[in-house]
Design an enzyme around this catalytic site. Sequence first.
Site, short mmCIF file in Angstrom:
data_model
loop_
_atom_site.label_atom_id
_atom_site.label_comp_id
_atom_site.label_asym_id
_atom_site.label_seq_id
_atom_site.Cartn_x
_atom_site.Cartn_y
_atom_site.Cartn_z
NE ARG A 45 57.73 126.40 -22.36
CZ ARG A 45 56.85 126.92 -23.07
NH1 ARG A 45 57.07 127.24 -24.18
NH2 ARG A 45 55.64 126.45 -23.14
CG LEU A 46 58.82 121.53 -28.98
CD1 LEU A 46 59.83 122.58 -29.52
CD2 LEU A 46 59.32 120.08 -29.43
CG ASP A 47 56.27 127.25 -28.14
OD1 ASP A 47 56.56 127.49 -26.85
OD2 ASP A 47 56.52 127.77 -29.05
CG HIS A 48 49.86 122.91 -26.28
ND1 HIS A 48 48.68 123.14 -26.89
CD2 HIS A 48 49.57 121.69 -25.60
CE1 HIS A 48 47.80 122.38 -26.53
NE2 HIS A 48 48.32 121.44 -26.06
CB SER A 50 56.31 123.35 -31.38
OG SER A 50 56.26 124.78 -31.54
#
Length: 201
Positions: A45-48, A50
């Site tokens: 995943r990739l943070d909101h 980022s």
Amino acid sequence: MSRLYLFHKPYRVLSQFTDRGDATGRRRATLADYLDVPGIYPAGRLDHDSEGLLLLSDDGDLIHRISHPKHKQPKTYWVQVERHPDDAALAALRDGIELKDGRTRPARVRRLDSVSLPDRQPPVDPQRHPVTQWLELIITEGRNRQVRRMTAHVGHPTLRLVRMAIGPWSLDGLAPGQWRHETLNAPRSKPRRRSSTRRRP
């Protein structure tokens, strides 16, 4: 054969295809707003808040090989931090940082004199953050908000974070919201591009 999708996740887009809404009930942007491809799932995943490279696939084994910590895929980030980190701060990142969930593995880090990235909306506020520095940070872990916690620990909070590469796959040629797919013939084969870049519908 497995298909791997490379997506340039924009700022404030969730790394998932559905959203129940934020604390106010407002729906947030998701992958479904950009990728109309059935049966694919993110490898990690990739943070909101980022940006950058997110890999997706319809192959569960491939997702596992990419995202599981034991495979130690290097992840390359360009990180804009507050002020100018001195040599001691960079040395601490290279040695490993003691976080609440344990010590991080040594990172590779260097200062970047300049970066070429699309503008972010909204941009980092120059009035609030008049002095910043871009760093390239390469880690082989994927803890929750790890890069942000590492830079904050050495006194330089992250203002903007863009993931540029995961292992052999990079963000090259993809603007925010664009994606392309590659076909892998075998687990250890190199990826081969098979389609043109796609834009948001």
